[in-house]
Design a protein around this motif. Structure first.
Motif, PDB file in Angstrom:
ATOM      1  N   UNK A 115       0.855  -1.202   0.000  1.00  0.00           N
ATOM      2  CA  UNK A 115       0.000   0.000   0.000  1.00  0.00           C
ATOM      3  C   UNK A 115       0.880   1.236   0.000  1.00  0.00           C
ATOM      4  N   UNK A 116       0.588   2.146  -0.875  1.00  0.00           N
ATOM      5  CA  UNK A 116       1.272   3.428  -0.929  1.00  0.00           C
ATOM      6  C   UNK A 116       0.277   4.534  -0.592  1.00  0.00           C
ATOM      7  N   UNK A 117       0.718   5.532   0.173  1.00  0.00           N
ATOM      8  CA  UNK A 117      -0.136   6.659   0.513  1.00  0.00           C
ATOM      9  C   UNK A 117       0.716   7.884   0.821  1.00  0.00           C
ATOM     10  N   UNK A 118       0.082   9.031   0.779  1.00  0.00           N
ATOM     11  CA  UNK A 118       0.784  10.288   1.020  1.00  0.00           C
ATOM     12  C   UNK A 118       0.808  10.597   2.519  1.00  0.00           C
ATOM     13  N   UNK A 119       1.879  11.270   2.940  1.00  0.00           N
ATOM     14  CA  UNK A 119       1.984  11.705   4.315  1.00  0.00           C
ATOM     15  C   UNK A 119       2.820  12.976   4.353  1.00  0.00           C
ATOM     16  N   UNK A 120       3.049  13.515   5.574  1.00  0.00           N
ATOM     17  CA  UNK A 120       3.789  14.755   5.723  1.00  0.00           C
ATOM     18  C   UNK A 120       5.098  14.481   6.458  1.00  0.00           C
ATOM     19  N   UNK A 121       6.197  14.363   5.714  1.00  0.00           N
ATOM     20  CA  UNK A 121       7.477  14.076   6.361  1.00  0.00           C
ATOM     21  C   UNK A 121       8.054  15.304   7.053  1.00  0.00           C
ATOM     22  N   UNK A 122       8.827  15.065   8.101  1.00  0.00           N
ATOM     23  CA  UNK A 122       9.564  16.139   8.753  1.00  0.00           C
ATOM     24  C   UNK A 122      10.785  16.497   7.899  1.00  0.00           C
ATOM     25  N   UNK A 123      11.286  17.718   8.072  1.00  0.00           N
ATOM     26  CA  UNK A 123      12.482  18.134   7.352  1.00  0.00           C
ATOM     27  C   UNK A 123      13.655  17.239   7.747  1.00  0.00           C
ATOM     28  N   UNK A 124      14.369  16.752   6.759  1.00  0.00           N
ATOM     29  CA  UNK A 124      15.508  15.883   7.019  1.00  0.00           C
ATOM     30  C   UNK A 124      15.145  14.419   7.140  1.00  0.00           C
ATOM     31  N   UNK A 125      13.861  14.080   6.993  1.00  0.00           N
ATOM     32  CA  UNK A 125      13.436  12.676   7.096  1.00  0.00           C
ATOM     33  C   UNK A 125      12.811  12.225   5.785  1.00  0.00           C
ATOM     34  N   UNK A 126      13.463  12.559   4.672  1.00  0.00           N
ATOM     35  CA  UNK A 126      12.886  12.287   3.357  1.00  0.00           C
ATOM     36  C   UNK A 126      13.021  10.837   2.919  1.00  0.00           C
ATOM     37  N   UNK A 127      13.949  10.061   3.504  1.00  0.00           N
ATOM     38  CA  UNK A 127      14.138   8.669   3.076  1.00  0.00           C
ATOM     39  C   UNK A 127      14.535   7.809   4.267  1.00  0.00           C
ATOM     40  N   UNK A 128      13.845   6.683   4.434  1.00  0.00           N
ATOM     41  CA  UNK A 128      14.162   5.747   5.526  1.00  0.00           C
ATOM     42  C   UNK A 128      13.381   4.465   5.309  1.00  0.00           C
ATOM     43  N   UNK A 129      13.855   3.379   5.906  1.00  0.00           N
ATOM     44  CA  UNK A 129      13.143   2.098   5.871  1.00  0.00           C
ATOM     45  C   UNK A 129      13.185   1.479   7.268  1.00  0.00           C
ATOM     46  N   UNK A 130      12.193   0.676   7.571  1.00  0.00           N
ATOM     47  CA  UNK A 130      12.143  -0.010   8.859  1.00  0.00           C
ATOM     48  C   UNK A 130      11.282  -1.250   8.716  1.00  0.00           C
ATOM     49  N   UNK A 131      11.618  -2.295   9.463  1.00  0.00           N
ATOM     50  CA  UNK A 131      10.829  -3.523   9.500  1.00  0.00           C
ATOM     51  C   UNK A 131      10.241  -3.643  10.896  1.00  0.00           C
ATOM     52  N   UNK A 132       8.939  -3.403  11.007  1.00  0.00           N
ATOM     53  CA  UNK A 132       8.260  -3.279  12.296  1.00  0.00           C
ATOM     54  C   UNK A 132       7.380  -4.503  12.531  1.00  0.00           C
ATOM     55  N   UNK A 133       7.396  -5.086  13.747  1.00  0.00           N
ATOM     56  CA  UNK A 133       6.511  -6.223  14.026  1.00  0.00           C
ATOM     57  C   UNK A 133       5.070  -5.908  13.635  1.00  0.00           C
ATOM     58  N   UNK A 134       4.480  -6.786  12.848  1.00  0.00           N
ATOM     59  CA  UNK A 134       3.161  -6.507  12.276  1.00  0.00           C
ATOM     60  C   UNK A 134       2.085  -6.351  13.340  1.00  0.00           C
ATOM     61  N   UNK A 135       2.087  -7.213  14.347  1.00  0.00           N
ATOM     62  CA  UNK A 135       1.050  -7.119  15.382  1.00  0.00           C
ATOM     63  C   UNK A 135       1.140  -5.789  16.122  1.00  0.00           C
ATOM     64  N   UNK A 136       2.365  -5.343  16.391  1.00  0.00           N
ATOM     65  CA  UNK A 136       2.545  -4.107  17.144  1.00  0.00           C
ATOM     66  C   UNK A 136       2.045  -2.904  16.365  1.00  0.00           C
ATOM     67  N   UNK A 137       2.435  -2.784  15.103  1.00  0.00           N
ATOM     68  CA  UNK A 137       2.018  -1.625  14.319  1.00  0.00           C
ATOM     69  C   UNK A 137       0.517  -1.671  14.029  1.00  0.00           C
TER      70      UNK A 137
END
Length: 372
Positions: free
Chosen positions: A177-199
């Motif tokens: 799923x892709x969607x738009x959001x509002x990034x903070x300045x300096x946080x234009x690119x990042x990746x993370x693998x988050x436990x599915x149940x938690x998120x």
């Protein structure tokens, strides 16, 4: 410590923090919920060294202090209290809870043994809470449940400018799923693998607390990757999963040889009826052709069922088989009254989308090979 608080507000805050507590804690104090009164605010927190949860609410405080009590027990108690203000005060090594004519006396645990909660990582950006909850739910259906393959039990979060991408797979299906959001300045690119149940739990609950959710990514005190989510007066943090998530983008076909368009509700209802005769782990067969999609289940001496529904179809007629539960998960997640099923043959991955989605949600499903 002594304070009074509204019953409903207190019960919701306790439930939020207690849901992160482990069922079988490594040490007894991790089964506890920490209650701290400062000024006229009560902060509730739970932590198991992996996931933390905190909630803050206003109270009528008579005496500041901190206490740790059994979290799940307190959650059960507050959920069953009568509709009346709740008062909690400490009495030596016990905490006394009264609500109307109900009175509970709870043993406490040493406050000094309770672990220090991790700080919230730096905020990466914000997004509408309802949109975030809906997007997480769409990809959560494809996340793995097998803890022996932890990398597949997570949801991959990718930040690229103002685009937030969520992806999950259990090897048999993939949801993106892709969607738009509002990034903070300096946080234009990042990746993370988050436990599915938690998120998923965080997204569902935070959708009820405010208009926006702040997403935070960073490192913990021990250098481990951390993610955090906050909204209103609640926040949660979690350690990230280790391992390399599959390179899923290469799995999604760019073109298809045939496409079927069908009413989602009609297809879901037909699948549920026809699948009643299927034995465990038996696939459901779909035959698609001009103006018609036929569902078949069962063979030989076993029970059999068949049903046809109208569809729009471009391509050559073909028969393909799927796990019916996985197929229903995808159809339930597209959020559209018309489903578009795209194929490249009976043994290659198919993709399910909704109409007019501009490819913001794709559910890729591996077919089951038919014998013969």
């Amino acid at each position: 410590m002594k304070f009074r608080v509204e019953r409903d507000d207190f019960a919701e805050a306790v439930a939020w923090t207690a849901r992160s507590l482990p069922a079988r804690p490594a040490v007894p104090v991790l089964s506890g919920l920490r209650l701290e009164v400062k000024g006229h605010e009560l902060n509730l927190s739970g932590f198991d060294y992996e996931v933390s949860a905190q909630a803050t609410l206003g109270v009528q405080a008579e005496e500041a202090g901190t206490v740790v009590v059994l979290g799940r027990l307190l959650s059960e108690i507050t959920r069953s209290l009568p509709v009346a203000p709740v008062q909690i005060q400490t009495d030596g090594a016990r905490a006394v809870l009264t609500c109307g004519s109900a009175r509970f006396t709870l043993p406490t645990m040493p406050v000094e043994d309770y672990p220090t909660l991790p700080d919230m990582p730096p905020a990466a950006g914000t997004i509408a809470s309802d949109a975030f909850a809906a997007a997480v739910a769409q990809v959560f259906v494809a996340a793995g449940r097998d803890d022996t393959l932890p990398v597949l039990t997570g949801i991959r979060v990718e930040i690229d400018g103002d685009t937030l991408t969520l992806a999950a797979t259990d090897r048999y299906r993939l949801a993106v799923r892709e969607l738009k959001w509002r990034p903070e300045a300096g946080a234009e690119a990042a990746t993370a693998l988050i436990p599915a149940r938690t998120i998923n739990d965080a997204a569902k609950t935070l959708a009820t607390t405010g208009a926006e959710v702040a997403i935070a990514l960073g490192n913990g005190a021990q250098g481990e990757g951390m993610a955090g989510f906050s909204g209103g007066t609640r926040r949660t943090t979690t350690r990230l999963l280790d391992g390399e998530f599959p390179k899923y983008r290469s799995l999604i076909p760019a073109d298809f040889s045939s496409v079927a368009k069908v009413n989602t509700t009609s297809l879901v209802d037909a699948i549920k009826r026809v699948a009643l005769v299927l034995e465990r782990n038996t696939p459901l067969r779909l035959t698609v052709g001009p103006d018609e999609l036929v569902l078949d289940a069962g063979a030989g001496d076993s029970a059999q069922a068949s049903e046809s529904i109208e569809c729009g179809y471009e391509g050559e007629a073909m028969t393909i088989a799927f796990n019916p539960a996985y197929l229903l998960d995808g159809l339930g997640a597209i959020g559209s009254d018309e489903a578009e099923l795209s194929f490249n043959g009976p043994v290659k991955p198919s993709v399910i989308t909704g109409k007019d989605t501009e490819a913001d949600y794709r559910y890729l499903l591996m077919p089951v090979r038919l014998s013969g």
